[in-house]
Design a protein around this motif. Structure first.
Motif, PDB file in Angstrom:
ATOM      1  N   SER A 175     163.570  42.939 121.603  1.00 42.93           N
ATOM      2  CA  SER A 175     164.335  42.620 122.808  1.00 42.93           C
ATOM      3  C   SER A 175     165.559  43.530 122.939  1.00 42.93           C
ATOM      4  CB  SER A 175     164.756  41.151 122.818  1.00 42.93           C
ATOM      5  OG  SER A 175     165.643  40.899 121.760  1.00 42.93           O
ATOM      6  N   SER A 202     161.004  48.410 125.617  1.00 41.61           N
ATOM      7  CA  SER A 202     160.887  48.184 127.062  1.00 41.61           C
ATOM      8  C   SER A 202     160.376  46.775 127.337  1.00 41.61           C
ATOM      9  CB  SER A 202     159.911  49.192 127.670  1.00 41.61           C
ATOM     10  OG  SER A 202     158.591  48.895 127.249  1.00 41.61           O
ATOM     11  N   GLU A 203     160.507  46.372 128.574  1.00 42.28           N
ATOM     12  CA  GLU A 203     160.051  45.042 128.975  1.00 42.28           C
ATOM     13  C   GLU A 203     158.546  44.880 128.762  1.00 42.28           C
ATOM     14  OE1 GLU A 203     159.937  42.570 133.082  1.00 42.28           O
ATOM     15  OE2 GLU A 203     161.829  43.585 132.637  1.00 42.28           O
ATOM     16  N   ASP A 204     157.787  45.930 128.979  1.00 42.61           N
ATOM     17  CA  ASP A 204     156.336  45.896 128.798  1.00 42.61           C
ATOM     18  C   ASP A 204     155.976  45.664 127.324  1.00 42.61           C
ATOM     19  OD1 ASP A 204     153.645  46.156 129.768  1.00 42.61           O
ATOM     20  OD2 ASP A 204     153.584  48.151 128.830  1.00 42.61           O
ATOM     21  N   ILE A 218     157.878  44.271 125.090  1.00 40.82           N
ATOM     22  CA  ILE A 218     158.315  42.913 124.749  1.00 40.82           C
ATOM     23  C   ILE A 218     157.279  41.903 125.244  1.00 40.82           C
ATOM     24  CG2 ILE A 218     160.067  41.134 125.206  1.00 40.82           C
ATOM     25  CD1 ILE A 218     162.121  43.465 125.323  1.00 40.82           C
ATOM     26  N   GLU A 219     156.760  42.094 126.431  1.00 39.80           N
ATOM     27  CA  GLU A 219     155.753  41.185 126.990  1.00 39.80           C
ATOM     28  C   GLU A 219     154.474  41.195 126.140  1.00 39.80           C
ATOM     29  OE1 GLU A 219     153.195  40.717 131.065  1.00 39.80           O
ATOM     30  OE2 GLU A 219     155.288  41.405 131.254  1.00 39.80           O
ATOM     31  N   TYR A 234     155.176  39.300 123.017  1.00 43.69           N
ATOM     32  CA  TYR A 234     155.237  37.874 123.317  1.00 43.69           C
ATOM     33  C   TYR A 234     153.830  37.297 123.484  1.00 43.69           C
ATOM     34  CZ  TYR A 234     156.296  33.448 125.552  1.00 43.69           C
ATOM     35  OH  TYR A 234     156.352  32.121 125.855  1.00 43.69           O
TER      36      TYR A 234
END
Length: 131
Positions: A75, A79-81, A83-84, A87
């Protein structure tokens, strides 16, 4: 003479009845022994499955903890990708762990039921040996 024949007939009938029941007792004795062996085999196999499921559950739990740490670090650095994706992987691991825990619980219950059945059968078997 008629009384003696009648008495002999009763004695023969009694002996015949005893012999018939003796065979039934031996049959029950033998079937119970075979069933005990089967239950013991199922207990062993259930124990082996249980051990494998517990190892798998522990592995999933370990991977889950590791991924949680990675996700916390990700986090900050990814990048957000990324992290997704991490997750999503964590959710799948948690799902697998929960299923593994449920499987372990089912196997524990099954093993306990089998052990109880074995005890009852053994008692029956031992009782038939005495008779």
């Amino acid at each position: 003479m008629a009384k003696e024949k009648n008495l002999m007939s009763i004695v023969k009938g009694t002996i015949s009845g005893i012999e018939a029941h003796k065979g039934e007792i031996y049959e029950i004795y033998d079937r119970t022994r075979i069933e005990i062996e089967g239950v013991k085999n199922r207990i062993q196999k259930t124990g082996e499955k249980l051990k494998a499921k517990e190892i798998n559950r522990a592995k999933l739990e370990s991977e889950e903890q590791k991924l949680k740490k990675e996700l916390a670090q990700a986090s900050q650095n990814y990048s957000e990708d990324e992290i997704e994706k991490a997750y999503d992987k964590l959710v799948q691991l948690e799902k697998g762990r929960v299923e593994a825990e449920a499987s372990v619980e089912r196997l524990l219950v099954e093993r306990e039921q089998l052990i109880t059945r074995e005890h009852h059968l053994s008692a029956m078997y031992n009782q038939s040996k005495r008779d």
